[in-house]
Design a protein around this motif. Sequence first.
Motif, PDB file in Angstrom:
ATOM      1  N   SER A  76       0.822  -1.319   0.087  1.00  0.00           N
ATOM      2  CA  SER A  76       0.113  -0.164  -0.122  1.00  0.00           C
ATOM      3  C   SER A  76       0.889   1.118  -0.222  1.00  0.00           C
ATOM      4  CB  SER A  76      -1.036  -0.020   1.181  1.00  0.00           C
ATOM      5  OG  SER A  76      -1.726   1.175   1.207  1.00  0.00           O
ATOM      6  N   PHE A  77       1.215   1.788   1.178  1.00  0.00           N
ATOM      7  CA  PHE A  77       2.154   3.010   1.395  1.00  0.00           C
ATOM      8  C   PHE A  77       2.698   3.103   2.666  1.00  0.00           C
ATOM      9  CE2 PHE A  77       2.967   7.141   2.701  1.00  0.00           C
ATOM     10  CZ  PHE A  77       3.231   7.955   1.796  1.00  0.00           C
ATOM     11  N   SER A  78       4.081   3.061   2.689  1.00  0.00           N
ATOM     12  CA  SER A  78       4.634   3.184   3.837  1.00  0.00           C
ATOM     13  C   SER A  78       6.120   3.989   3.863  1.00  0.00           C
ATOM     14  CB  SER A  78       5.236   1.659   4.540  1.00  0.00           C
ATOM     15  OG  SER A  78       5.679   1.856   5.640  1.00  0.00           O
ATOM     16  N   ARG A  79       6.400   4.850   4.752  1.00  0.00           N
ATOM     17  CA  ARG A  79       7.565   5.783   4.751  1.00  0.00           C
ATOM     18  C   ARG A  79       8.151   6.003   6.130  1.00  0.00           C
ATOM     19  NH1 ARG A  79       6.070   5.274   0.196  1.00  0.00           N
ATOM     20  NH2 ARG A  79       5.900   6.767  -1.444  1.00  0.00           N
ATOM     21  N   GLU A  84      11.981  16.896   8.941  1.00  0.00           N
ATOM     22  CA  GLU A  84      12.721  17.352   7.851  1.00  0.00           C
ATOM     23  C   GLU A  84      11.705  17.027   6.353  1.00  0.00           C
ATOM     24  OE1 GLU A  84      16.110  16.606  10.470  1.00  0.00           O
ATOM     25  OE2 GLU A  84      14.116  15.755  10.223  1.00  0.00           O
ATOM     26  N   ASN A  85      11.184  15.926   6.531  1.00  0.00           N
ATOM     27  CA  ASN A  85      10.270  15.377   5.364  1.00  0.00           C
ATOM     28  C   ASN A  85       8.732  15.139   5.604  1.00  0.00           C
ATOM     29  OD1 ASN A  85       9.940  13.033   6.912  1.00  0.00           O
ATOM     30  ND2 ASN A  85      10.844  11.776   5.159  1.00  0.00           N
ATOM     31  N   LYS A  86       8.418  15.737   6.570  1.00  0.00           N
ATOM     32  CA  LYS A  86       6.900  15.626   7.061  1.00  0.00           C
ATOM     33  C   LYS A  86       6.017  15.938   5.979  1.00  0.00           C
ATOM     34  CE  LYS A  86       3.590  17.676   9.986  1.00  0.00           C
ATOM     35  NZ  LYS A  86       3.569  18.538  11.251  1.00  0.00           N
ATOM     36  N   GLU A  87       6.147  17.210   5.354  1.00  0.00           N
ATOM     37  CA  GLU A  87       5.244  17.708   4.550  1.00  0.00           C
ATOM     38  C   GLU A  87       5.386  17.100   3.245  1.00  0.00           C
ATOM     39  OE1 GLU A  87       2.899  19.927   5.120  1.00  0.00           O
ATOM     40  OE2 GLU A  87       4.074  20.040   7.373  1.00  0.00           O
ATOM     41  N   GLU A  88       6.475  16.586   2.718  1.00  0.00           N
ATOM     42  CA  GLU A  88       6.641  15.740   1.303  1.00  0.00           C
ATOM     43  C   GLU A  88       5.916  14.523   1.696  1.00  0.00           C
ATOM     44  OE1 GLU A  88       9.892  13.143  -0.669  1.00  0.00           O
ATOM     45  OE2 GLU A  88      10.746  15.307   0.311  1.00  0.00           O
ATOM     46  N   VAL A  89       5.954  13.852   2.796  1.00  0.00           N
ATOM     47  CA  VAL A  89       5.402  12.506   2.987  1.00  0.00           C
ATOM     48  C   VAL A  89       3.774  12.720   3.203  1.00  0.00           C
ATOM     49  CG1 VAL A  89       5.092  10.484   4.773  1.00  0.00           C
ATOM     50  CG2 VAL A  89       7.368  11.238   3.894  1.00  0.00           C
ATOM     51  N   LEU A  90       3.312  13.727   3.976  1.00  0.00           N
ATOM     52  CA  LEU A  90       1.906  14.062   3.929  1.00  0.00           C
ATOM     53  C   LEU A  90       1.092  14.218   2.692  1.00  0.00           C
ATOM     54  CD1 LEU A  90       1.710  15.980   7.424  1.00  0.00           C
ATOM     55  CD2 LEU A  90       1.234  13.501   6.896  1.00  0.00           C
ATOM     56  N   ASP A  91       1.875  14.795   1.700  1.00  0.00           N
ATOM     57  CA  ASP A  91       1.580  15.113   0.329  1.00  0.00           C
ATOM     58  C   ASP A  91       1.473  13.799  -0.351  1.00  0.00           C
ATOM     59  OD1 ASP A  91       0.626  17.026  -1.566  1.00  0.00           O
ATOM     60  OD2 ASP A  91       2.582  16.614  -2.763  1.00  0.00           O
ATOM     61  N   GLU A  92       2.296  12.994  -0.454  1.00  0.00           N
ATOM     62  CA  GLU A  92       2.301  11.834  -0.921  1.00  0.00           C
ATOM     63  C   GLU A  92       1.144  10.847  -0.414  1.00  0.00           C
ATOM     64  OE1 GLU A  92       5.968   9.599  -1.698  1.00  0.00           O
ATOM     65  OE2 GLU A  92       6.958  11.012  -0.712  1.00  0.00           O
ATOM     66  N   LEU A  93       1.036  10.946   0.810  1.00  0.00           N
ATOM     67  CA  LEU A  93      -0.099  10.321   1.736  1.00  0.00           C
ATOM     68  C   LEU A  93      -1.443  10.580   1.242  1.00  0.00           C
ATOM     69  CD1 LEU A  93      -0.759   7.947   3.661  1.00  0.00           C
ATOM     70  CD2 LEU A  93      -0.449   9.717   5.587  1.00  0.00           C
ATOM     71  N   ARG A  94      -1.626  11.908   1.139  1.00  0.00           N
ATOM     72  CA  ARG A  94      -2.960  12.596   0.598  1.00  0.00           C
ATOM     73  C   ARG A  94      -3.227  12.067  -0.618  1.00  0.00           C
ATOM     74  NH1 ARG A  94      -0.504  17.274   2.301  1.00  0.00           N
ATOM     75  NH2 ARG A  94      -1.459  18.148   4.150  1.00  0.00           N
ATOM     76  N   LYS A  95      -2.189  11.892  -1.578  1.00  0.00           N
ATOM     77  CA  LYS A  95      -2.620  11.391  -2.890  1.00  0.00           C
ATOM     78  C   LYS A  95      -2.741   9.910  -3.062  1.00  0.00           C
ATOM     79  CE  LYS A  95       0.509  14.857  -5.082  1.00  0.00           C
ATOM     80  NZ  LYS A  95       1.855  15.191  -5.632  1.00  0.00           N
ATOM     81  N   THR A  96      -2.402   9.275  -2.170  1.00  0.00           N
ATOM     82  CA  THR A  96      -2.588   7.771  -1.974  1.00  0.00           C
ATOM     83  C   THR A  96      -3.815   7.259  -1.294  1.00  0.00           C
ATOM     84  OG1 THR A  96      -0.039   7.282  -1.764  1.00  0.00           O
ATOM     85  CG2 THR A  96      -1.524   5.694  -0.945  1.00  0.00           C
ATOM     86  N   LEU A  97      -4.486   8.199  -0.154  1.00  0.00           N
ATOM     87  CA  LEU A  97      -5.484   7.882   0.557  1.00  0.00           C
ATOM     88  C   LEU A  97      -6.716   8.489   0.131  1.00  0.00           C
ATOM     89  CD1 LEU A  97      -4.275   7.513   4.043  1.00  0.00           C
ATOM     90  CD2 LEU A  97      -4.182   5.833   2.507  1.00  0.00           C
ATOM     91  N   GLN A  98      -6.675   9.696  -0.368  1.00  0.00           N
ATOM     92  CA  GLN A  98      -7.964  10.460  -0.858  1.00  0.00           C
ATOM     93  C   GLN A  98      -8.263  10.015  -2.325  1.00  0.00           C
ATOM     94  OE1 GLN A  98      -6.604  14.491  -0.300  1.00  0.00           O
ATOM     95  NE2 GLN A  98      -7.559  14.469   1.957  1.00  0.00           N
ATOM     96  N   PRO A  99      -9.640   9.733  -2.350  1.00  0.00           N
ATOM     97  CA  PRO A  99     -10.094   9.179  -3.509  1.00  0.00           C
ATOM     98  C   PRO A  99      -9.943   9.996  -4.897  1.00  0.00           C
ATOM     99  CG  PRO A  99     -11.938  10.017  -2.005  1.00  0.00           C
ATOM    100  CD  PRO A  99     -10.766  10.254  -1.330  1.00  0.00           C
TER     101      PRO A  99
END
Length: 99
Positions: A76-79, A84-99
Amino acid sequence: MARSARLESGFQDRLIANLKTIFPGCMVFKMNQRQGIPDLLILYGKKWASLECKKSASAKRQPNQEYYVGKMNEMSFSRFISPENKEEVLDELRKTLQP
């Protein structure tokens, strides 16, 4: 509790609050039963993700963490996530989890 553990714990607590704001109705579980398993499991709708929290990008990784983060990312998705990388990871997570 050691200072570094407190720093990571504080980051993790703030991150959980952020996740619940970004993904309303999500379920976030702290996963500390087995060495190497990522710290957080996020369930949102029909999707899931896991995050391994680090107090900094240079913080030491424990045995098996690379393996489990990689394996769960294939599913699925894991990081690894740190301030330091929080915003980048949360952005990727949004793209993965949101419909």
